[in-house]
Design a protein around this motif. Structure first.
Motif, PDB file in Angstrom:
ATOM      1  N   SER A  46       0.827  -1.205   0.000  1.00 34.85           N
ATOM      2  CA  SER A  46       0.000   0.000   0.000  1.00 34.85           C
ATOM      3  C   SER A  46       0.862   1.256   0.000  1.00 34.85           C
ATOM      4  CB  SER A  46      -0.941  -0.004   1.208  1.00 34.85           C
ATOM      5  OG  SER A  46      -0.191  -0.075   2.411  1.00 34.85           O
ATOM      6  N   ILE A  47       0.310   2.320  -0.558  1.00 35.70           N
ATOM      7  CA  ILE A  47       1.054   3.571  -0.733  1.00 35.70           C
ATOM      8  C   ILE A  47       0.567   4.600   0.284  1.00 35.70           C
ATOM      9  CG2 ILE A  47       1.703   5.393  -2.344  1.00 35.70           C
ATOM     10  CD1 ILE A  47       2.737   2.578  -3.053  1.00 35.70           C
ATOM     11  N   GLY A  48       1.433   4.869   1.267  1.00 40.87           N
ATOM     12  CA  GLY A  48       1.212   5.967   2.187  1.00 40.87           C
ATOM     13  C   GLY A  48       1.999   7.186   1.746  1.00 40.87           C
ATOM     14  N   GLN A  49       2.018   8.200   2.561  1.00 41.62           N
ATOM     15  CA  GLN A  49       2.674   9.450   2.167  1.00 41.62           C
ATOM     16  C   GLN A  49       4.187   9.286   1.993  1.00 41.62           C
ATOM     17  OE1 GLN A  49       0.847  13.079   4.237  1.00 41.62           O
ATOM     18  NE2 GLN A  49       0.047  11.381   5.471  1.00 41.62           N
ATOM     19  N   ASP A  50       4.803   8.494   2.859  1.00 46.10           N
ATOM     20  CA  ASP A  50       6.254   8.294   2.726  1.00 46.10           C
ATOM     21  C   ASP A  50       6.591   7.505   1.459  1.00 46.10           C
ATOM     22  OD1 ASP A  50       6.741   9.674   5.058  1.00 46.10           O
ATOM     23  OD2 ASP A  50       6.808   7.866   6.322  1.00 46.10           O
ATOM     24  N   ALA A  51       5.809   6.474   1.177  1.00 50.42           N
ATOM     25  CA  ALA A  51       6.035   5.705  -0.046  1.00 50.42           C
ATOM     26  C   ALA A  51       5.803   6.565  -1.275  1.00 50.42           C
ATOM     27  CB  ALA A  51       5.122   4.484  -0.073  1.00 50.42           C
ATOM     28  N   ALA A  52       4.756   7.393  -1.247  1.00 47.21           N
ATOM     29  CA  ALA A  52       4.462   8.269  -2.377  1.00 47.21           C
ATOM     30  C   ALA A  52       5.586   9.266  -2.607  1.00 47.21           C
ATOM     31  CB  ALA A  52       3.146   9.004  -2.139  1.00 47.21           C
ATOM     32  N   GLU A  53       6.142   9.796  -1.520  1.00 44.40           N
ATOM     33  CA  GLU A  53       7.257  10.741  -1.658  1.00 44.40           C
ATOM     34  C   GLU A  53       8.483  10.030  -2.225  1.00 44.40           C
ATOM     35  OE1 GLU A  53       9.509  14.004  -1.848  1.00 44.40           O
ATOM     36  OE2 GLU A  53       7.336  13.920  -1.480  1.00 44.40           O
ATOM     37  N   ARG A  54       8.717   8.810  -1.806  1.00 48.43           N
ATOM     38  CA  ARG A  54       9.858   8.048  -2.333  1.00 48.43           C
ATOM     39  C   ARG A  54       9.695   7.803  -3.836  1.00 48.43           C
ATOM     40  NH1 ARG A  54      12.018   2.836   0.891  1.00 48.43           N
ATOM     41  NH2 ARG A  54      12.772   4.558   2.216  1.00 48.43           N
ATOM     42  N   ILE A  55       8.492   7.419  -4.253  1.00 44.68           N
ATOM     43  CA  ILE A  55       8.230   7.180  -5.681  1.00 44.68           C
ATOM     44  C   ILE A  55       8.412   8.467  -6.480  1.00 44.68           C
ATOM     45  CG2 ILE A  55       6.430   6.593  -7.349  1.00 44.68           C
ATOM     46  CD1 ILE A  55       5.246   4.746  -5.144  1.00 44.68           C
ATOM     47  N   THR A  56       7.825   9.547  -5.986  1.00 42.05           N
ATOM     48  CA  THR A  56       7.896  10.819  -6.694  1.00 42.05           C
ATOM     49  C   THR A  56       9.338  11.295  -6.825  1.00 42.05           C
ATOM     50  OG1 THR A  56       5.699  11.404  -5.849  1.00 42.05           O
ATOM     51  CG2 THR A  56       7.053  13.198  -6.722  1.00 42.05           C
ATOM     52  N   ALA A  57      10.084  11.199  -5.750  1.00 43.43           N
ATOM     53  CA  ALA A  57      11.484  11.634  -5.782  1.00 43.43           C
ATOM     54  C   ALA A  57      12.296  10.789  -6.768  1.00 43.43           C
ATOM     55  CB  ALA A  57      12.094  11.541  -4.388  1.00 43.43           C
ATOM     56  N   ALA A  58      12.011   9.501  -6.835  1.00 41.24           N
ATOM     57  CA  ALA A  58      12.731   8.630  -7.767  1.00 41.24           C
ATOM     58  C   ALA A  58      12.407   8.983  -9.216  1.00 41.24           C
ATOM     59  CB  ALA A  58      12.389   7.171  -7.493  1.00 41.24           C
ATOM     60  N   GLU A  99      -3.757   5.798   6.486  1.00 40.51           N
ATOM     61  CA  GLU A  99      -3.446   7.223   6.299  1.00 40.51           C
ATOM     62  C   GLU A  99      -4.550   7.970   5.565  1.00 40.51           C
ATOM     63  OE1 GLU A  99       0.501   8.107   4.937  1.00 40.51           O
ATOM     64  OE2 GLU A  99       1.336   6.300   5.875  1.00 40.51           O
ATOM     65  N   GLY A 100      -5.498   7.226   4.981  1.00 47.55           N
ATOM     66  CA  GLY A 100      -6.696   7.850   4.436  1.00 47.55           C
ATOM     67  C   GLY A 100      -6.459   8.830   3.303  1.00 47.55           C
ATOM     68  N   THR A 101      -7.189   9.956   3.355  1.00 47.56           N
ATOM     69  CA  THR A 101      -7.225  10.909   2.246  1.00 47.56           C
ATOM     70  C   THR A 101      -5.863  11.501   1.895  1.00 47.56           C
ATOM     71  OG1 THR A 101      -9.547  11.416   2.676  1.00 47.56           O
ATOM     72  CG2 THR A 101      -8.280  13.050   1.442  1.00 47.56           C
ATOM     73  N   PRO A 102      -5.015  11.884   2.855  1.00 44.86           N
ATOM     74  CA  PRO A 102      -3.707  12.425   2.454  1.00 44.86           C
ATOM     75  C   PRO A 102      -2.906  11.444   1.584  1.00 44.86           C
ATOM     76  CG  PRO A 102      -4.137  12.950   4.744  1.00 44.86           C
ATOM     77  CD  PRO A 102      -5.219  12.017   4.319  1.00 44.86           C
ATOM     78  N   ALA A 103      -2.956  10.154   1.911  1.00 52.41           N
ATOM     79  CA  ALA A 103      -2.272   9.160   1.081  1.00 52.41           C
ATOM     80  C   ALA A 103      -2.958   9.023  -0.272  1.00 52.41           C
ATOM     81  CB  ALA A 103      -2.236   7.811   1.794  1.00 52.41           C
ATOM     82  N   PHE A 104      -4.280   9.070  -0.272  1.00 51.98           N
ATOM     83  CA  PHE A 104      -5.050   8.993  -1.508  1.00 51.98           C
ATOM     84  C   PHE A 104      -4.668  10.122  -2.460  1.00 51.98           C
ATOM     85  CE2 PHE A 104      -9.379  10.033  -3.393  1.00 51.98           C
ATOM     86  CZ  PHE A 104      -9.342   9.024  -4.344  1.00 51.98           C
ATOM     87  N   LEU A 105      -4.555  11.334  -1.929  1.00 55.77           N
ATOM     88  CA  LEU A 105      -4.221  12.499  -2.753  1.00 55.77           C
ATOM     89  C   LEU A 105      -2.805  12.431  -3.308  1.00 55.77           C
ATOM     90  CD1 LEU A 105      -5.847  15.345  -0.624  1.00 55.77           C
ATOM     91  CD2 LEU A 105      -6.632  14.466  -2.852  1.00 55.77           C
ATOM     92  N   ALA A 106      -1.942  11.652  -2.661  1.00 56.92           N
ATOM     93  CA  ALA A 106      -0.555  11.568  -3.120  1.00 56.92           C
ATOM     94  C   ALA A 106      -0.440  10.927  -4.500  1.00 56.92           C
ATOM     95  CB  ALA A 106       0.282  10.779  -2.116  1.00 56.92           C
ATOM     96  N   MET A 107      -1.472  10.192  -4.937  1.00 59.64           N
ATOM     97  CA  MET A 107      -1.440   9.617  -6.279  1.00 59.64           C
ATOM     98  C   MET A 107      -1.348  10.708  -7.341  1.00 59.64           C
ATOM     99  SD  MET A 107      -1.407   6.480  -5.498  1.00 59.64           S
ATOM    100  CE  MET A 107      -1.837   5.490  -4.068  1.00 59.64           C
ATOM    101  N   VAL A 108      -1.858  11.899  -7.018  1.00 56.20           N
ATOM    102  CA  VAL A 108      -1.817  12.997  -7.990  1.00 56.20           C
ATOM    103  C   VAL A 108      -0.379  13.439  -8.235  1.00 56.20           C
ATOM    104  CG1 VAL A 108      -2.605  15.335  -8.514  1.00 56.20           C
ATOM    105  CG2 VAL A 108      -4.130  13.742  -7.307  1.00 56.20           C
ATOM    106  N   LYS A 109       0.410  13.580  -7.160  1.00 57.12           N
ATOM    107  CA  LYS A 109       1.786  14.051  -7.366  1.00 57.12           C
ATOM    108  C   LYS A 109       2.642  12.992  -8.056  1.00 57.12           C
ATOM    109  CE  LYS A 109       3.975  13.040  -2.844  1.00 57.12           C
ATOM    110  NZ  LYS A 109       4.640  13.680  -1.680  1.00 57.12           N
ATOM    111  N   ILE A 110       2.335  11.712  -7.793  1.00 61.26           N
ATOM    112  CA  ILE A 110       3.063  10.658  -8.523  1.00 61.26           C
ATOM    113  C   ILE A 110       2.746  10.760 -10.009  1.00 61.26           C
ATOM    114  CG2 ILE A 110       3.362   8.182  -8.833  1.00 61.26           C
ATOM    115  CD1 ILE A 110       2.628   7.831  -5.872  1.00 61.26           C
TER     116      ILE A 110
END
Length: 499
Positions: free
Chosen positions: A83-95, A119-130
């Protein structure tokens, strides 16, 4: 219908070890900053680290595939179901951003249940930045290749898992938007079997291939050799630049073009191209059999190929609106990856059916013409055989046009024109001559730039070799022209054609 199998799946590091050259992987990951989370979630994270041996649900880094440097993002499903939480999303985006900055192709290997519910909605919204990072990577003209692993669902499938220039899937993988457990909880019954399975998605034109992990490196190597070619010197003019039209009449050429043993696009790719990697479908749930889309290399020249897939038997499927939506996928790939586009025309005509009309065939032909005439990429079209009606016209506009000696182009097959004008097909030969449908007429009006000779004793492989050499030359010639000059010449060619 395929069903999910029980095959043991590779974890993230096993996948990396299988795909990358031995010992070449270098991690880009750094520990995430501490976040305030509740005790239960903190315990979940600790157990996930112990179970998976990783600090998060994704691993990122770089390595080599057959000596070529690539960036890699791989999901670790053993960490909270990938699952993708905020830390995982940031790692993906940075890569992704690092791969873009370093001009690296990127391989993504998702295996995830989607957004992390803790982590709910904040993690959900991170899909946009990825997704935004993937868009910038693609806009830089860099290949983004996706290997969909078992299982990939939810927000991951609905964002970075579905954005590949080329997408291949693990055999038997569960792939879809709605997780089966969620469906069952909502509807009180299991999700229909065989729908969210890699092989079914391939049949529907949603993935390009189904490939086991041990074959993935070879596929990726071939793709990257085409998508990121080495700079090539100008190609010398082949002997075919001096070939003229056939002396036979138009009706004879039409009959020769209808020979079922005549080399088709598949022959051209197998016998003429140095490599060809088929793609599959529109990526939007359509897989029309009337068109073939591929990445290919002719000699030193890479290109995106789209062309008519001639039916193997009379009455086979003709090109329908789905074919042209697949063709426009190829056009977008060529523009985004800054590759030349090769179109191959060989059709008695487009699909004439209720389904084609309701699917918007006429409007798809119009959109194809609109996109081709303004295509940013260099383009070459090949009249390989039959050129009947709007189905042929839809793939025609290009910077340069090559014609096989016995190819032709007409608003309708001559029998159809004869039926309209004389209520009989017996006048087809004279109408073909009057309409100048053959290569001699097409050269006279300024459409055909290069003719490839055909001989009665030709072996298919020999003809394909001559055609491939002509294609390499014309691709090189168009690619060398300055963009603005090339687009202006294309516009002028069709503006004043026959004038």
């Amino acid at each position: 219908m395929p069903t999910l199998d029980k095959t043991r799946r590779l974890d993230a590091m096993e996948l990396i070890g299988t795909v990358l050259d031995a010992g070449s992987f270098r991690s880009w990951d750094v520990p995430a900053a501490a976040r305030e989370v509740d005790a239960e979630y903190l315990d979940d994270l600790a157990k996930a680290r112990a179970k998976s041996g990783t600090d998060e649900s994704v691993i990122t880094g770089e390595g080599l595939i057959r000596g070529r440097r690539v960036a890699v993002i791989a999901s670790e499903f053993n960490f909270l179901a990938g699952s993708i939480g905020q830390d995982a999303a940031e790692r993906i985006t940075a890569a992704i951003e690092r791969a873009t900055a370093q001009a690296l192709p990127l391989l993504a290997g998702p295996a995830s249940g989607g957004t992390r519910m803790q982590e709910g909605t904040p993690a959900f919204l991170a899909m946009v930045k990825i997704t935004a990072a993937v868009r910038r990577h693609r806009q830089a003209g860099l290949p983004y290749l996706v290997y969909l692993r078992h299982p990939t669902t939810g927000g991951v499938m609905a964002s970075w898992g579905s954005l590949g220039h080329m997408s291949v899937a693990e055999p038997g993988a569960l792939l879809g938007f709605l997780g089966p457990r969620v469906y069952s909880a909502l509807h009180g019954e299991p999700f229909p079997q065989g729908v969210q399975v890699a092989e079914n998605l391939f049949d529907k034109g949603l993935v390009d291939a189904v490939v086991p992990p041990e074959e993935l490196a070879g596929i990726l190597d071939r793709a990257l050799r085409i998508l990121m070619p080495e700079p090539a010197e100008a190609v010398p003019a082949p002997a075919t630049v001096d070939v003229g039209p056939s002396p036979v009449d138009a009706w004879t050429s039409i009959q020769l073009s209808r020979n079922p043993r005549r080399p088709d696009l598949r022959w051209l790719l197998s016998a003429g191209a140095d490599d060809a990697l088929p793609l599959n479908g529109t990526g939007q749930g359509e897989n029309d059999p009337g068109l073939l889309l591929a990445l290919a290399r002719f000699g030193s020249q890479s290109c995106v190929v789209l062309g008519h897939d001639r039916p193997r038997h009379p009455g086979g499927p003709a090109m329908g609106p789905g074919s042209l939506r697949e063709a426009r996928r190829g056009m977008r790939l060529a523009e985004e990856l800054k590759l030349p586009l090769l179109t191959v025309i060989d059709t008695p005509g487009a699909d004439l059916s209720k389904e084609a009309e309701e699917g918007g065939l006429a409007s798809e032909i119009a959109r194809s013409l609109f996109d081709l005439i303004g295509l940013e990429s260099p383009s070459v079209s090949v009249l390989l055989g039959q050129g009947g009606g709007g189905g042929a016209l839809a793939l025609l506009p290009a910077d340069r046009t090559i014609a096989a000696q016995h190819s032709w182009l007409s608003p309708l097959p001559p029998e159809g024109a004869s039926a309209i004008l004389h209520r009989s097909t017996e006048f087809a030969p004279s109408i073909a001559a009057a309409q100048e449908v053959n290569v001699a007429g097409l050269r006279r009006v300024g459409l055909v730039d290069h003719i490839v000779d055909e001989h009665p004793d030709d072996r298919p492989r020999d003809f394909c070799s001559r055609m491939a050499t002509a294609i390499e030359y014309e691709l090189s010639r168009t690619a060398a022209a300055p963009r603005d000059e090339r687009l202006q010449r294309r516009w002028e060619k069709f503006r004043y054609l026959g004038g």
